[in-house]
Design a protein around this motif. Sequence first.
Motif, PDB file in Angstrom:
ATOM      1  N   ALA A 164      53.979  72.425   6.354  1.00 10.23           N
ATOM      2  CA  ALA A 164      54.218  71.427   7.398  1.00 10.23           C
ATOM      3  C   ALA A 164      52.909  70.703   7.661  1.00 10.23           C
ATOM      4  O   ALA A 164      51.827  71.269   7.451  1.00 10.23           O
ATOM      5  CB  ALA A 164      54.717  72.088   8.678  1.00 10.23           C
ATOM      6  N   PRO A 165      52.958  69.460   8.128  1.00  7.36           N
ATOM      7  CA  PRO A 165      51.717  68.744   8.426  1.00  7.36           C
ATOM      8  C   PRO A 165      51.041  69.290   9.671  1.00  7.36           C
ATOM      9  O   PRO A 165      51.665  69.993  10.473  1.00  7.36           O
ATOM     10  CB  PRO A 165      52.199  67.301   8.643  1.00  7.36           C
ATOM     11  CG  PRO A 165      53.624  67.421   9.038  1.00  7.36           C
ATOM     12  CD  PRO A 165      54.162  68.631   8.347  1.00  7.36           C
ATOM     13  N   PHE A 224      30.469  62.124  16.351  1.00 10.60           N
ATOM     14  CA  PHE A 224      30.893  63.090  15.344  1.00 10.60           C
ATOM     15  C   PHE A 224      32.255  62.692  14.789  1.00 10.60           C
ATOM     16  O   PHE A 224      33.048  62.037  15.452  1.00 10.60           O
ATOM     17  CB  PHE A 224      30.918  64.517  15.914  1.00 10.60           C
ATOM     18  CG  PHE A 224      31.738  64.683  17.174  1.00 10.60           C
ATOM     19  CD1 PHE A 224      33.012  65.241  17.135  1.00 10.60           C
ATOM     20  CD2 PHE A 224      31.230  64.290  18.409  1.00 10.60           C
ATOM     21  CE1 PHE A 224      33.768  65.396  18.291  1.00 10.60           C
ATOM     22  CE2 PHE A 224      31.981  64.449  19.575  1.00 10.60           C
ATOM     23  CZ  PHE A 224      33.244  64.998  19.516  1.00 10.60           C
ATOM     24  N   ASP A 225      32.484  63.095  13.547  1.00 11.03           N
ATOM     25  CA  ASP A 225      33.735  62.755  12.866  1.00 11.03           C
ATOM     26  C   ASP A 225      34.834  63.741  13.243  1.00 11.03           C
ATOM     27  O   ASP A 225      34.583  64.938  13.420  1.00 11.03           O
ATOM     28  CB  ASP A 225      33.543  62.770  11.349  1.00 11.03           C
ATOM     29  CG  ASP A 225      32.656  61.639  10.871  1.00 11.03           C
ATOM     30  OD1 ASP A 225      32.849  60.507  11.343  1.00 11.03           O
ATOM     31  OD2 ASP A 225      31.761  61.896  10.037  1.00 11.03           O
ATOM     32  N   THR A 226      36.056  63.235  13.336  1.00 13.13           N
ATOM     33  CA  THR A 226      37.228  64.071  13.607  1.00 13.13           C
ATOM     34  C   THR A 226      38.393  63.532  12.770  1.00 13.13           C
ATOM     35  O   THR A 226      38.296  62.431  12.199  1.00 13.13           O
ATOM     36  CB  THR A 226      37.631  64.019  15.091  1.00 13.13           C
ATOM     37  OG1 THR A 226      38.366  62.809  15.352  1.00 13.13           O
ATOM     38  CG2 THR A 226      36.416  64.091  16.004  1.00 13.13           C
ATOM     39  N   PRO A 227      39.497  64.269  12.685  1.00 13.99           N
ATOM     40  CA  PRO A 227      40.654  63.739  11.957  1.00 13.99           C
ATOM     41  C   PRO A 227      41.184  62.428  12.541  1.00 13.99           C
ATOM     42  O   PRO A 227      41.888  61.679  11.857  1.00 13.99           O
ATOM     43  CB  PRO A 227      41.690  64.861  12.086  1.00 13.99           C
ATOM     44  CG  PRO A 227      40.871  66.101  12.239  1.00 13.99           C
ATOM     45  CD  PRO A 227      39.699  65.678  13.076  1.00 13.99           C
ATOM     46  N   LYS A 228      40.858  62.123  13.793  1.00 13.32           N
ATOM     47  CA  LYS A 228      41.265  60.872  14.420  1.00 13.32           C
ATOM     48  C   LYS A 228      40.293  59.737  14.142  1.00 13.32           C
ATOM     49  O   LYS A 228      40.540  58.596  14.522  1.00 13.32           O
ATOM     50  CB  LYS A 228      41.339  61.050  15.944  1.00 13.32           C
ATOM     51  CG  LYS A 228      42.409  61.991  16.421  1.00 13.32           C
ATOM     52  CD  LYS A 228      42.352  62.171  17.923  1.00 13.32           C
ATOM     53  CE  LYS A 228      42.489  60.855  18.659  1.00 13.32           C
ATOM     54  NZ  LYS A 228      42.556  61.014  20.122  1.00 13.32           N
ATOM     55  N   TRP A 230      42.229  65.303   4.075  1.00 13.67           N
ATOM     56  CA  TRP A 230      42.039  66.710   3.682  1.00 13.67           C
ATOM     57  C   TRP A 230      42.870  67.627   4.576  1.00 13.67           C
ATOM     58  O   TRP A 230      43.546  68.539   4.092  1.00 13.67           O
ATOM     59  CB  TRP A 230      40.566  67.096   3.784  1.00 13.67           C
ATOM     60  CG  TRP A 230      40.294  68.515   3.378  1.00 13.67           C
ATOM     61  CD1 TRP A 230      40.011  68.964   2.114  1.00 13.67           C
ATOM     62  CD2 TRP A 230      40.300  69.682   4.226  1.00 13.67           C
ATOM     63  NE1 TRP A 230      39.833  70.332   2.116  1.00 13.67           N
ATOM     64  CE2 TRP A 230      40.010  70.805   3.401  1.00 13.67           C
ATOM     65  CE3 TRP A 230      40.527  69.894   5.579  1.00 13.67           C
ATOM     66  CZ2 TRP A 230      39.935  72.111   3.892  1.00 13.67           C
ATOM     67  CZ3 TRP A 230      40.455  71.190   6.074  1.00 13.67           C
ATOM     68  CH2 TRP A 230      40.165  72.282   5.248  1.00 13.67           C
ATOM     69  N   LEU A 231      42.820  67.391   5.883  1.00 10.96           N
ATOM     70  CA  LEU A 231      43.545  68.243   6.816  1.00 10.96           C
ATOM     71  C   LEU A 231      45.038  68.203   6.551  1.00 10.96           C
ATOM     72  O   LEU A 231      45.701  69.253   6.498  1.00 10.96           O
ATOM     73  CB  LEU A 231      43.256  67.805   8.261  1.00 10.96           C
ATOM     74  CG  LEU A 231      44.056  68.519   9.358  1.00 10.96           C
ATOM     75  CD1 LEU A 231      43.810  70.021   9.338  1.00 10.96           C
ATOM     76  CD2 LEU A 231      43.719  67.935  10.727  1.00 10.96           C
ATOM     77  N   VAL A 232      45.593  67.014   6.362  1.00 10.13           N
ATOM     78  CA  VAL A 232      47.038  66.890   6.126  1.00 10.13           C
ATOM     79  C   VAL A 232      47.430  67.581   4.832  1.00 10.13           C
ATOM     80  O   VAL A 232      48.390  68.370   4.782  1.00 10.13           O
ATOM     81  CB  VAL A 232      47.463  65.403   6.107  1.00 10.13           C
ATOM     82  CG1 VAL A 232      48.927  65.269   5.672  1.00 10.13           C
ATOM     83  CG2 VAL A 232      47.267  64.770   7.481  1.00 10.13           C
ATOM     84  N   ALA A 233      46.686  67.321   3.768  1.00  4.13           N
ATOM     85  CA  ALA A 233      47.018  67.913   2.456  1.00  4.13           C
ATOM     86  C   ALA A 233      46.873  69.429   2.484  1.00  4.13           C
ATOM     87  O   ALA A 233      47.760  70.162   2.019  1.00  4.13           O
ATOM     88  CB  ALA A 233      46.121  67.309   1.379  1.00  4.13           C
ATOM     89  N   GLY A 272      38.581  73.383  10.617  1.00  2.00           N
ATOM     90  CA  GLY A 272      37.487  72.449  10.839  1.00  2.00           C
ATOM     91  C   GLY A 272      36.156  73.016  10.398  1.00  2.00           C
ATOM     92  O   GLY A 272      35.355  72.336   9.740  1.00  2.00           O
ATOM     93  N   LEU A 273      35.894  74.274  10.759  1.00  2.00           N
ATOM     94  CA  LEU A 273      34.653  74.913  10.317  1.00  2.00           C
ATOM     95  C   LEU A 273      34.622  75.051   8.797  1.00  2.00           C
ATOM     96  O   LEU A 273      33.570  74.861   8.161  1.00  2.00           O
ATOM     97  CB  LEU A 273      34.506  76.284  10.972  1.00  2.00           C
ATOM     98  CG  LEU A 273      34.173  76.301  12.464  1.00  2.00           C
ATOM     99  CD1 LEU A 273      34.110  77.738  12.976  1.00  2.00           C
ATOM    100  CD2 LEU A 273      32.846  75.579  12.755  1.00  2.00           C
ATOM    101  N   GLU A 274      35.760  75.374   8.224  1.00  2.00           N
ATOM    102  CA  GLU A 274      35.838  75.481   6.765  1.00  2.00           C
ATOM    103  C   GLU A 274      35.464  74.148   6.117  1.00  2.00           C
ATOM    104  O   GLU A 274      34.679  74.097   5.157  1.00  2.00           O
ATOM    105  CB  GLU A 274      37.254  75.897   6.357  1.00  2.00           C
ATOM    106  CG  GLU A 274      37.473  75.983   4.863  1.00  2.00           C
ATOM    107  CD  GLU A 274      38.924  76.248   4.495  1.00  2.00           C
ATOM    108  OE1 GLU A 274      39.273  76.034   3.312  1.00  2.00           O
ATOM    109  OE2 GLU A 274      39.710  76.650   5.370  1.00  2.00           O
ATOM    110  N   TYR A 275      36.042  73.074   6.618  1.00  2.00           N
ATOM    111  CA  TYR A 275      35.770  71.745   6.052  1.00  2.00           C
ATOM    112  C   TYR A 275      34.310  71.352   6.245  1.00  2.00           C
ATOM    113  O   TYR A 275      33.645  70.894   5.300  1.00  2.00           O
ATOM    114  CB  TYR A 275      36.681  70.716   6.715  1.00  2.00           C
ATOM    115  CG  TYR A 275      36.462  69.301   6.227  1.00  2.00           C
ATOM    116  CD1 TYR A 275      37.156  68.819   5.123  1.00  2.00           C
ATOM    117  CD2 TYR A 275      35.569  68.446   6.872  1.00  2.00           C
ATOM    118  CE1 TYR A 275      36.956  67.512   4.666  1.00  2.00           C
ATOM    119  CE2 TYR A 275      35.355  67.151   6.423  1.00  2.00           C
ATOM    120  CZ  TYR A 275      36.053  66.685   5.324  1.00  2.00           C
ATOM    121  OH  TYR A 275      35.853  65.404   4.873  1.00  2.00           O
TER     122      TYR A 275
END
Length: 408
Positions: free
Chosen positions: A313-314, A353-357, A302-305, A65-68
């Motif tokens: 694995a996902p 704030f944005d999240t993968p959800k 991005w997270l899944v890929a 998350g910090l990387e992204y």
Amino acid sequence: MSIKSPTIFQRKRLAISLSLLGAFLGSCVHASYAVAQDIKVALIAGKTGALEAYAKETETGFMMGLEYMTGGKMEINGKKIKVIIKDDQSKPDMGRTLLAEAYGDDKVDIAVGTTSSGSALAMLPVAEEYKKILIIEPAVADAITGDKWNRYIFRTSRNSMQDALAAASTIKAGGSIAFLAQDYAFGRDAVKAAKEALATAGSKAKVVHEEYAAQTSTDFTAPAQRIFDALKNKPEPRILQIVWAGPSPMNKLADLKPERFGINLAPGGNILPVMKLWKSYVGTQGTIYYYYDFPKNKMNDWLVAEHTKRFKAPPDFFTAGGFAAASAVYTALSKAQSTNTEKLITAMEGMEFDTPKGKMNFRKEDHQALQSMYHFKIKKDQKNEWDLLELVREIPANEIPVPVKNKR
């Protein structure tokens, strides 16, 4: 003996020397200041013990998350981010000690953690004592943002009531429900929340039995028999709701053939290695915080890929949670333009704030992150080992009316 006045040349040379010395000392002070201004974040997780898998996922998600969020630079507002990782072994006394160490000795600006609700509850007073922000991830006990809460506590993870309200929204008709839960804070808190949630959702289903088993239980024959006896003559549908952290007892319960009594199993969402074992229960329904294939947004893509590329694995349930916590840290520091606690609190109350959800926001009253949940069923046609769940419906945050219980 007479002392001669310095010549103009000597005075100029002295002035230059003093100027250079001042510049040198100034650069030293600036360098020291820059080092002191690195942003320090503590991540505390139960990396040893029963919740080890959850903790490792949280750490992976937090760092990704910090990387992204920083575009790979690991900087916020031009300052380097230093993450200090500590293992509390899911022990409350250790969680309390490590958080005090992080705030006091390590001088961290923000802390994130922890895996166990018991340990998280022990940490809350430490944040208040040091007057520093603690973002709770992934512990779920309602008391964290309820009667044990203080103003330094924010939570990105869902709480037991959010889990319960999501589940209750899928059981609005009549019927009979029994619970099997672990006999500690998480399990009892979850069942209490589930009963309240059924009433809040206007469900006509009745809770007829609560069964609590030790966290280390491996034989569920006796608990299952008590549950079956309690449910078998009650109005249909008859549902056995499983509330369990760690390896799920679902398969062992299924082996005892609850269908003989018209009883359906209703699991809560779990990590992928656990849900892989549910493939024989096609059509079984439940609710979950996150499943990699459900959210449709750029961040989750991005997270899944990236996770699939790196780990074959996902991303999993707690990976997404760690990522959400990192996004909250980054967004708060960017918005506040400061590591000052009071400025951070001002920035974070009501912060979106944005999240993968998708988007979350910290409710001002209790700092609980309001968020969507997902109603799933186990897929019939599974294309690979991780193709497990089918989305029935995303349950939006505005359909999960979490009560405020912190008496602020």
